[in-house]
Design an enzyme around this catalytic site. Structure first.
Site, PDB file in Angstrom:
ATOM      1  N   THR A 183      -4.804  12.011   8.640  1.00 43.17           N
ATOM      2  CA  THR A 183      -4.001  13.205   8.022  1.00 43.17           C
ATOM      3  C   THR A 183      -3.252  12.670   6.967  1.00 43.17           C
ATOM      4  O   THR A 183      -2.644  13.475   6.066  1.00 43.17           O
ATOM      5  CB  THR A 183      -3.221  13.710   9.303  1.00 43.17           C
ATOM      6  OG1 THR A 183      -2.401  12.801   9.844  1.00 43.17           O
ATOM      7  CG2 THR A 183      -3.888  14.381  10.315  1.00 43.17           C
ATOM      8  N   GLU A 184      -2.635  11.293   6.844  1.00 44.19           N
ATOM      9  CA  GLU A 184      -1.928  10.873   5.672  1.00 44.19           C
ATOM     10  C   GLU A 184      -2.665   9.306   5.191  1.00 44.19           C
ATOM     11  O   GLU A 184      -2.804   8.513   6.318  1.00 44.19           O
ATOM     12  CB  GLU A 184      -0.765  10.514   5.946  1.00 44.19           C
ATOM     13  CG  GLU A 184       0.242  11.652   6.161  1.00 44.19           C
ATOM     14  CD  GLU A 184       1.445  11.279   6.326  1.00 44.19           C
ATOM     15  OE1 GLU A 184       1.970  10.150   6.128  1.00 44.19           O
ATOM     16  OE2 GLU A 184       2.475  12.404   6.584  1.00 44.19           O
ATOM     17  N   SER A 185      -2.907   9.201   3.960  1.00 46.67           N
ATOM     18  CA  SER A 185      -3.309   7.774   3.763  1.00 46.67           C
ATOM     19  C   SER A 185      -3.075   7.830   2.153  1.00 46.67           C
ATOM     20  O   SER A 185      -3.625   8.831   1.512  1.00 46.67           O
ATOM     21  CB  SER A 185      -4.683   7.502   4.014  1.00 46.67           C
ATOM     22  OG  SER A 185      -5.051   5.876   3.758  1.00 46.67           O
TER      23      SER A 185
END
Length: 157
Positions: A82-84
């Protein structure tokens, strides 16, 4: 997880079947498989904060370290990163250098790695810089307005 189960139960009771989950760091999920009880495993995975990686290793970090660890912790679950991303400014973290060139390199590297495993959804973090956050690293993950997406980040791999 109790809140996830409550929300999912309520939504199902009113006829809504959308997937329900929560998001944690990939390490938290790896170390606490009870977090795998939702409809999918949503994890944040930033190679920058590993400290032992350079921006050109972002894709390998996600797909060769994080994803296998999450698949082992959450067998059979859909994995969503969901976040990178990578910060464009702020202090360095071990081998990780915060710079605009490294942010560009990390996003390009991550994009290229995503083409090889379509079973995992990966979301680049984040739309724009968040100046309200506590330090320059956390403030500078924004992509739009800093990176040329079509001619740069989405360049052929």
């Amino acid at each position: 997880m109790a809140k996830v189960y409550d929300v999912r139960g309520y939504l199902r009771s009113v006829g809504v079947s959308t997937p329900v989950s929560t998001v944690h760091t990939w390490v938290a999920i790896r170390d606490n498989p009870a977090l795998c009880g939702a409809d999918f495993a949503g994890a944040n995975a930033h190679a920058f904060y590993d400290g032992g990686r350079v921006s050109g290793q972002t894709g390998d970090f996600v797909f060769k370290t994080v994803v296998p660890a999450l698949k082992a912790a959450c067998p059979g679950k859909k994995i969503m990163i969901t976040e990178s991303g990578w910060p464009s400014r702020g202090g360095n973290f071990g081998a990780a250098v915060a710079s605009l060139g490294d942010e560009r390199n990390a996003i390009l590297n991550l994009n290229c790695a995503c083409r090889d495993d379509r079973s995992v959804d990966v979301y680049a973090f984040e739309y724009d810089d968040q100046n309200w956050k506590g330090n320059d690293n956390e403030r500078s993950f924004g992509i739009f307005g800093k990176l040329n997406l079509l001619g740069d980040v989405f360049a052929p791999c």
